[in-house]
Design a protein around this motif. Structure first.
Motif, PDB file in Angstrom:
ATOM      1  N   THR A  39      -9.299  13.944   3.832  1.00 47.70           N
ATOM      2  CA  THR A  39      -9.002  13.529   2.459  1.00 47.70           C
ATOM      3  C   THR A  39      -7.553  13.856   2.131  1.00 47.70           C
ATOM      4  O   THR A  39      -7.127  15.008   2.301  1.00 47.70           O
ATOM      5  N   TYR A  57      -6.609   5.122   5.003  1.00 48.02           N
ATOM      6  CA  TYR A  57      -7.012   6.060   6.038  1.00 48.02           C
ATOM      7  C   TYR A  57      -7.180   5.332   7.366  1.00 48.02           C
ATOM      8  O   TYR A  57      -7.627   4.180   7.400  1.00 48.02           O
ATOM      9  N   SER A  98      -4.692  14.215  -0.775  1.00 45.36           N
ATOM     10  CA  SER A  98      -4.596  14.460  -2.213  1.00 45.36           C
ATOM     11  C   SER A  98      -3.166  14.891  -2.528  1.00 45.36           C
ATOM     12  O   SER A  98      -2.363  15.112  -1.625  1.00 45.36           O
TER      13      SER A  98
END
Length: 116
Positions: free
Chosen positions: A68, A59, A70
């Motif tokens: 986030t 990140y 995913s």
């Protein structure tokens, strides 16, 4: 060849949330690296978040704790959940994939605008 199709951008107020999606034309596990980059007006394109070939995540410091990444292998899709958005997150967000032969593929980009 890999086609990447992004969706989910839009206009949101500061503090709000958005979820971006990037669907690949083939299995995401056949790709070495897949993630999100962004480019604000007058600035260089920069990494936001990505999955490495080993399945780890990276990140940008500016988004840690707020964004986030995913993935859903069954849907060949990588997501970017963006919370606590700030005006400085305003940019065109691009999905990027790296093939095993080191070819780089980009999506068409999706605009994210955060108003103050």
């Amino acid at each position: 060849q890999v086609q990447l199709v992004e969706s989910g951008g839009g206009l949101v107020q500061a503090g709000g949330s958005l979820r971006l999606s990037c669907t690949a034309s083939r299995s995401i596990f056949s790709l070495n690296d897949m993630g999100w980059y962004r480019q604000a007006p007058g600035k260089q394109r920069e990494l936001v978040a990505r999955f490495t070939s080993g399945g780890n995540t990276n990140y940008a410091d500016s988004v840690k704790g707020r964004f986030t990444i995913s993935r859903d292998a069954a849907k060949n899709t990588v997501y970017l959940q963006m919370n606590s958005l700030k005006p400085e997150d305003t940019a065109v967000y691009y999905c990027r994939a790296l093939s095993p032969l080191s070819s780089i593929y980009w999506g068409q980009g999706t605009q994210v605008t955060v108003s103050s």
